[in-house]
Scaffold this motif. Structure first.
Motif, PDB file in Angstrom:
ATOM      1  N   ALA A 467      24.817  13.858  10.524  1.00  0.00           N
ATOM      2  CA  ALA A 467      24.245  14.826   9.586  1.00  0.00           C
ATOM      3  C   ALA A 467      25.334  15.557   8.814  1.00  0.00           C
ATOM      4  CB  ALA A 467      23.365  15.833  10.333  1.00  0.00           C
ATOM      5  N   LEU A 468      26.442  15.895   9.496  1.00  0.00           N
ATOM      6  CA  LEU A 468      27.571  16.538   8.817  1.00  0.00           C
ATOM      7  C   LEU A 468      28.199  15.603   7.794  1.00  0.00           C
ATOM      8  CD1 LEU A 468      29.535  18.516  11.571  1.00  0.00           C
ATOM      9  CD2 LEU A 468      28.304  19.452   9.602  1.00  0.00           C
ATOM     10  N   ALA A 469      28.307  14.324   8.137  1.00  0.00           N
ATOM     11  CA  ALA A 469      28.892  13.355   7.206  1.00  0.00           C
ATOM     12  C   ALA A 469      28.036  13.190   5.957  1.00  0.00           C
ATOM     13  CB  ALA A 469      29.070  12.010   7.907  1.00  0.00           C
ATOM     14  N   MET A 470      26.722  13.359   6.098  1.00  0.00           N
ATOM     15  CA  MET A 470      25.817  13.204   4.954  1.00  0.00           C
ATOM     16  C   MET A 470      25.600  14.507   4.194  1.00  0.00           C
ATOM     17  SD  MET A 470      22.858  10.652   6.367  1.00  0.00           S
ATOM     18  CE  MET A 470      23.234   8.977   6.870  1.00  0.00           C
ATOM     19  N   ALA A 471      25.974  15.622   4.783  1.00  0.00           N
ATOM     20  CA  ALA A 471      25.726  16.923   4.153  1.00  0.00           C
ATOM     21  C   ALA A 471      26.294  17.057   2.746  1.00  0.00           C
ATOM     22  CB  ALA A 471      26.262  18.044   5.048  1.00  0.00           C
ATOM     23  N   PRO A 472      27.448  16.449   2.420  1.00  0.00           N
ATOM     24  CA  PRO A 472      27.973  16.601   1.052  1.00  0.00           C
ATOM     25  C   PRO A 472      27.168  15.899  -0.030  1.00  0.00           C
ATOM     26  CG  PRO A 472      29.735  16.024   2.600  1.00  0.00           C
ATOM     27  CD  PRO A 472      28.433  15.827   3.318  1.00  0.00           C
ATOM     28  N   ILE A 473      26.191  15.054   0.352  1.00  0.00           N
ATOM     29  CA  ILE A 473      25.467  14.266  -0.659  1.00  0.00           C
ATOM     30  C   ILE A 473      24.820  15.140  -1.727  1.00  0.00           C
ATOM     31  CG2 ILE A 473      23.479  12.735  -1.018  1.00  0.00           C
ATOM     32  CD1 ILE A 473      24.234  11.313   1.585  1.00  0.00           C
ATOM     33  N   PRO A 474      23.988  16.134  -1.379  1.00  0.00           N
ATOM     34  CA  PRO A 474      23.392  16.947  -2.461  1.00  0.00           C
ATOM     35  C   PRO A 474      24.429  17.742  -3.231  1.00  0.00           C
ATOM     36  CG  PRO A 474      22.890  17.896  -0.308  1.00  0.00           C
ATOM     37  CD  PRO A 474      23.484  16.547  -0.047  1.00  0.00           C
ATOM     38  N   TRP A 475      25.497  18.157  -2.587  1.00  0.00           N
ATOM     39  CA  TRP A 475      26.554  18.902  -3.273  1.00  0.00           C
ATOM     40  C   TRP A 475      27.293  18.011  -4.268  1.00  0.00           C
ATOM     41  CZ3 TRP A 475      26.969  24.130  -2.320  1.00  0.00           C
ATOM     42  CH2 TRP A 475      26.239  24.610  -1.219  1.00  0.00           C
ATOM     43  N   ALA A 476      27.498  16.748  -3.875  1.00  0.00           N
ATOM     44  CA  ALA A 476      28.165  15.816  -4.787  1.00  0.00           C
ATOM     45  C   ALA A 476      27.298  15.526  -6.007  1.00  0.00           C
ATOM     46  CB  ALA A 476      28.494  14.512  -4.056  1.00  0.00           C
ATOM     47  N   PHE A 477      25.992  15.371  -5.776  1.00  0.00           N
ATOM     48  CA  PHE A 477      25.087  15.149  -6.905  1.00  0.00           C
ATOM     49  C   PHE A 477      25.006  16.388  -7.793  1.00  0.00           C
ATOM     50  CE2 PHE A 477      23.651  11.494  -4.485  1.00  0.00           C
ATOM     51  CZ  PHE A 477      23.296  10.587  -5.469  1.00  0.00           C
TER      52      PHE A 477
END
Length: 495
Positions: A467-477
């Protein structure tokens, strides 16, 4: 179980427009020297348009399909507390007994592929009426099963005939509400998709403990039978079917029917071929689908994690273990409230500021909040679910997890609706649903062994690290969204 959505939130709604290859609404034709016009609403205030129905009627057309969606997703998890008794009765391993939930979830993914053409031709209500009784019959077959093979097969077909309710209910919401501006209706869809799996173990726990595992299936039949009455009084909401019936009642000539081969090709493309290709080639769909599917699948993994934690560590009975899911259920409600608040404070002002077309990245605020909440809940549960810590602590850990789960799911659906034109968005949401159900099928099967090998702390922490590894996804978008959309192979809206 979601879905959503749909989880196909736009389902075949996008085929209602004659300019978008609609099979049932061609633009016009000449016959006998007279032009046959396309069927359409008689102005923006047409009373037949579900968007113009009275509020009570619109909410009736929302709550009834939502309740059916809830029942189908509830059926996925209410069986779980009975797996130990099933394993003992049929002399199989826990993993084999869990196939009763995994194959049901497979069915939920397969069912909508067949419901799309039925919904297009006969409308939403007919699909509900055809599939619900068959869903209940296969559920009865599972409840009467005398061997594990019959149980698993009946559960799979139950899922196949229940899946259309999840997909078509999303279409019903789109028929009645403008989902882009109606946060309340979107929240109903989310509650219907996720509250069912969260409440299933609560009801199933006490039924399995006091009445036996078969009652985890009888309760589905009882609730489903009760839904037939309100379903009967619900009016059709699908635009092409409403317009066709009105034209026939008036004795008007109908536009020509589409070529069956072309219609089937279009439906196949939207519901299966293009979703698979988008999962393989479209970065936007890959990232959004993976994140939302993982969050959904962890919920299904918890169906086995909670018994390990609360029965082995705290000595809870089946019913008491089920009650522990109230933390997740409360988190789902809080997550929907957070979504509604940010919708009013962030999205609605953006609509006004940008004259109705705000940047798609405005939709990411919910997932950005959820990206913090979900790992917090996972690590909290991981390191407090032990007998030295009071049981209320791991129960409360479900609150941030549930909130993060629903915020990520809602963002995934709404962001896709903003990013792609209607027909492509239908395929993208189908891709989200496909991956979501595949992962939900797999997680319960390996969770038991993972917890046996890693223990509660590190097993759940593994989910937390992902979940931590995927957390940046919305921030990157949020940061590079326009550039990412510009690289799309599927006509993502760049402006």
């Amino acid at each position: 179980m979601a879905n959503a959505v749909s989880g196909r939130t736009v389902e075949m709604h996008s085929m209602e427009s004659p300019s978008e290859h609609s099979g049932s609404l061609p633009s016009s034709r000449h016959e006998g020297g007279q032009k046959v016009k396309a069927l359409d609403w008689e102005g923006p205030n047409d009373p037949a348009n579900p968007w113009n129905w009275p509020a009570s009627k619109r909410w009736y057309g929302t709550v009834v399909p939502g309740s059916l969606c809830f029942l189908v997703t509830f059926a996925s998890s209410v069986y779980v507390p009975g797996v130990y008794e099933v394993a003992a009765k049929f002399d199989v391993s826990i993993t084999v007994a869990l196939l009763g939930i995994s194959m049901y979830v497979v069915g939920l993914g397969l069912g909508p592929m067949f419901s799309a053409p039925l919904s297009e031709v006969f409308g939403r209500k007919m699909v509900y009426f055809v599939n619900l009784p068959i869903f209940l019959l296969f559920t009865m077959g599972a409840g009467l099963a005398q061997n594990i093979q019959t149980l698993v097969i009946c559960r799979m077909f139950s899922g196949i005939f229940g899946g259309p309710a999840v997909a078509v209910s999303a279409g019903s919401f789109v028929d009645v509400w403008d989902l882009k501006s109606s946060g309340s209706a979107v929240s109903v869809q989310a509650i219907a998709s996720f509250m069912g799996p969260a409440l299933g173990p609560i009801v199933g726990g006490y039924l399995a403990e006091y009445e036996g595992w078969r009652w985890t299936l009888w309760i589905i039949i009882i609730l489903g039978g009760a839904l037939l009455v309100p379903l009967y009084f619900m009016e059709e909401s699908y635009k092409p079917v409403i317009l066709k019936r009105r034209a026939l009642a008036r004795g008007e000539e109908l536009p020509p029917k589409p070529d069956p081969k072309e219609a089937l090709r279009l439906i196949f493309t939207i519901t299966l071929a293009r979703p698979i290709m988008m999962l393989l080639k479209e970065p936007i769909v890959q990232a959004v689908a993976l994140y939302s599917a993982f969050a959904f699948a962890v919920l299904f993994g918890f169906f086995e994690a909670y018994p390990v934690a609360f029965q082995k560590e705290y000595g809870f009975a089946l019913g008491e273990t089920g009650l522990c899911f109230l933390g997740i259920a409360g988190g789902l409600i809080i997550g929907c409230m957070i979504y509604l608040v940010q919708d009013r404070l962030v999205y609605v002002p953006a609509l006004k500021k940008h004259n109705g077309t705000p940047p798609a990245e405005v939709r990411l605020v919910s997932a950005m909040i959820g990206s913090f909440l979900m790992p917090i809940g996972l690590f909290w549960f991981a390191w407090t679910a032990r007998k030295e810590v009071h049981w209320i602590s791991p129960v409360l850990a479900g609150v941030p997890f549930g909130s993060g789960l629903v915020l990520i799911f809602l963002t995934a659906i709404m962001y896709i609706l903003e990013v792609y034109p209607p027909l492509v968005a239908a395929s993208a949401i189908a891709a989200l649903g496909l991956l979501r159900y595949l992962m939900a099928m797999a997680f319960p099967l390996f969770t038991v062994r993972m917890y046996d090998n890693l223990g509660i702390a590190w097993g759940t922490s593994l989910f937390g690290f992902v979940a931590l590894a995927m957390a940046p996804i919305p921030w990157a978008f949020q940061r590079w969204g326009p550039q990412i959309r510009a690289m799309s192979r599927y006509n993502a809206i760049v402006e």
